[in-house]
Write a protein that holds these residues in place. Sequence first.
Motif, mmCIF file in Angstrom:
data_model
loop_
_atom_site.group_PDB
_atom_site.id
_atom_site.type_symbol
_atom_site.label_atom_id
_atom_site.label_comp_id
_atom_site.label_asym_id
_atom_site.label_seq_id
_atom_site.Cartn_x
_atom_site.Cartn_y
_atom_site.Cartn_z
ATOM 1 N N LYS A 1 0.846 -1.202 0.000
ATOM 2 C CA LYS A 1 0.000 0.000 0.000
ATOM 3 C C LYS A 1 0.881 1.251 0.000
ATOM 4 O O LYS A 1 0.614 2.210 -0.731
ATOM 5 N N ILE B 1 2.143 1.882 -3.539
ATOM 6 C CA ILE B 1 1.251 2.476 -4.538
ATOM 7 C C ILE B 1 1.118 3.975 -4.294
ATOM 8 O O ILE B 1 1.063 4.766 -5.245
ATOM 9 N N ARG B 2 1.110 4.381 -3.028
ATOM 10 C CA ARG B 2 1.076 5.825 -2.712
ATOM 11 C C ARG B 2 2.327 6.513 -3.240
ATOM 12 O O ARG B 2 2.271 7.596 -3.821
ATOM 13 N N ASP C 1 -7.571 8.193 -1.776
ATOM 14 C CA ASP C 1 -6.737 7.085 -1.325
ATOM 15 C C ASP C 1 -6.879 5.912 -2.308
ATOM 16 O O ASP C 1 -7.648 5.976 -3.258
ATOM 17 N N TYR C 2 -6.159 4.853 -2.065
ATOM 18 C CA TYR C 2 -6.151 3.704 -2.962
ATOM 19 C C TYR C 2 -6.828 2.531 -2.281
ATOM 20 O O TYR C 2 -6.254 1.921 -1.382
ATOM 21 N N PRO C 3 -8.069 2.220 -2.678
ATOM 22 C CA PRO C 3 -8.782 1.140 -1.993
ATOM 23 C C PRO C 3 -8.140 -0.211 -2.314
ATOM 24 O O PRO C 3 -7.570 -0.397 -3.389
ATOM 25 N N ASN C 4 -8.234 -1.137 -1.362
ATOM 26 C CA ASN C 4 -7.762 -2.506 -1.564
ATOM 27 C C ASN C 4 -8.749 -3.227 -2.485
ATOM 28 O O ASN C 4 -9.900 -3.457 -2.117
ATOM 29 N N PHE D 1 -3.558 -3.083 -4.986
ATOM 30 C CA PHE D 1 -3.801 -1.657 -5.192
ATOM 31 C C PHE D 1 -3.381 -1.302 -6.613
ATOM 32 O O PHE D 1 -2.511 -1.947 -7.192
ATOM 33 N N LYS D 2 -3.992 -0.252 -7.178
ATOM 34 C CA LYS D 2 -3.682 0.125 -8.554
ATOM 35 C C LYS D 2 -3.669 1.641 -8.691
ATOM 36 O O LYS D 2 -4.509 2.330 -8.105
ATOM 37 N N SER E 1 -0.037 -3.132 -7.591
ATOM 38 C CA SER E 1 0.807 -3.484 -6.443
ATOM 39 C C SER E 1 0.075 -4.564 -5.648
ATOM 40 O O SER E 1 -1.069 -4.373 -5.234
#
Lengths: 306, 306
Positions: B62, B65-66, B80-83, B94-95, B101
């Motif tokens: 995670k 990906i950030r 944010d990047y949701p699972n 994550f994408k 990722s």
Amino acid sequence: MASSGELENHNDCFVKLCNPHVATMKEDVLYHFNLSTTTHDFPAMFGDVKFVCVGGSPSRMKAFIRYVASELGLDRPGVDYPNICAGTDRYAMFKVGPVLSVSHGMGIPSIAIMLHELIKLLYHARCSGVTIIRIGTSGGIGLEPGSVVITRQAVDACFKPEFEQVVLGKRVVRSTDLDEQLAQELMQWSTDLSEFTTVVGNTMCTLDFYEGQGRLDGALCSYTEKDKQEYLRAAYAAGVRNIEMESSVFAAMCSACGLRAAVVCVTLLNRLKGDQISSPHEVLAEYQQRPQRLVGYFIKKCLSMA
Amino acid sequence: MASSGELENHNDCFVKLCNPHVATMKEDVLYHFNLSTTTHDFPAMFGDVKFVCVGGSPSRMKAFIRYVASELGLDRPGVDYPNICAGTDRYAMFKVGPVLSVSHGMGIPSIAIMLHELIKLLYHARCSGVTIIRIGTSGGIGLEPGSVVITRQAVDACFKPEFEQVVLGKRVVRSTDLDEQLAQELMQWSTDLSEFTTVVGNTMCTLDFYEGQGRLDGALCSYTEKDKQEYLRAAYAAGVRNIEMESSVFAAMCSACGLRAAVVCVTLLNRLKGDQISSPHEVLAEYQQRPQRLVGYFIKKCLSMA
């Protein structure tokens, strides 16, 4: 169901290491738990542990500690169970009373790392009379989905009761003995509970979920449905009733270190009829509670007899 | 650094399966991702993926990906990047833009399950020209802690470039080829970045973290410091510069399915000097960012040249 003499013997049995080096170490960092003997008081934190339950999924092991707390009457309104390994996301660990619940991820290497550190934790905490049970999921052979299998023997992909590993570049073979009496006790409590079908049978432990278990639906597969059926039927003939990925090293390490050990897994599908796990989510969720219910009942009965 | 002709060839290369059965399935449930071809539109969700980065820890993937979103200028304030695999705790995914990722847990079986399902996901999504890089942690041999190793060859515990598995009860040996040119490109970008020591070397992949890597601090150990030093020095003489637990099956599966693959791991300690990972948390945290920084820089450069 064990005679009181046998239980007393087990209660005197301290968790032991098969490694003379650890006693000479000033500090022992259990890296994958984010715990250390210099920063944590292991006897105070874990000295009273008598039952350790392990399973692949962290959320399932959290659900188990809540369930067992409620069954044992140890839950308090508004009190939750913090993750003792909160400083890492490798494993999760929860405790209530004499019960420890630990996740181990998937596969032999993942559970082996956890067991090395768990056994050292119990040793440093000077625990005795510890029973350890893996509560997991598996593929069944010739059983209705949802059936629970208590492992008689953990066998490898050639149906032998052996765990092979490579140490300093050389192959070492260890036996995969589990506690026969404990398996029988669990079987009798399951009959007493009478909520789902339970059998005692051999459990095949593989290093892969797809090709290693004869599945036809992986990214790689170079055999036919007929080859697969022959392999699974040969496994059945050898007494195998379910397939998972952790039991052999679990049996080998626990028996070497004086832990009374059992494996209780629910079957999510019948592999003779397919490879994909496609039952509805709520059906699978109920199946996954079955090993928890049996082991929770067993712990409650043990404590009421103590 | 690749010629434009080579890049074009790679871009035309679709992810392929080595399994004729999958094309005949009406539905494909990727159980451990909690995704299915009937409930999710894989081409729409993943069709643009060109880079897949995998690593053991969900929180690290995670963080990656950030980081890569920020490096590529794709991050948006408050987003944010949701699972993508939120329905399960087996893996996290994550994408952002063309980068996926994914976490894989610890050990060969755990990463193999993930790779079977990931490669099928990329196949169903009709992805082409995919580069996949494992960014991980490892124990180093003869290197300063914090050094980064780009894997030339993944070797087994006997230093052979082989991955052995059991299929239908029979031993099958696969080669562990990685993309040589990709390793060289990564090495050149690391020189360009000039932030930490990076070497190209062989990576030993073991099935166990303690006995399997010659550690003296597990629950079981039946050899001496001298035996351990001899083993690690023999590994060094065979070109091994670091030890981890996933590279061999990663190399074998990715090369079989047309994925351009590399392994980039930081070393957390020098195993010739000890076994325990006891550096301060903030030092280890900075080390773990190094493969992310190198691979983030590589992706940025690839996209700027495209």
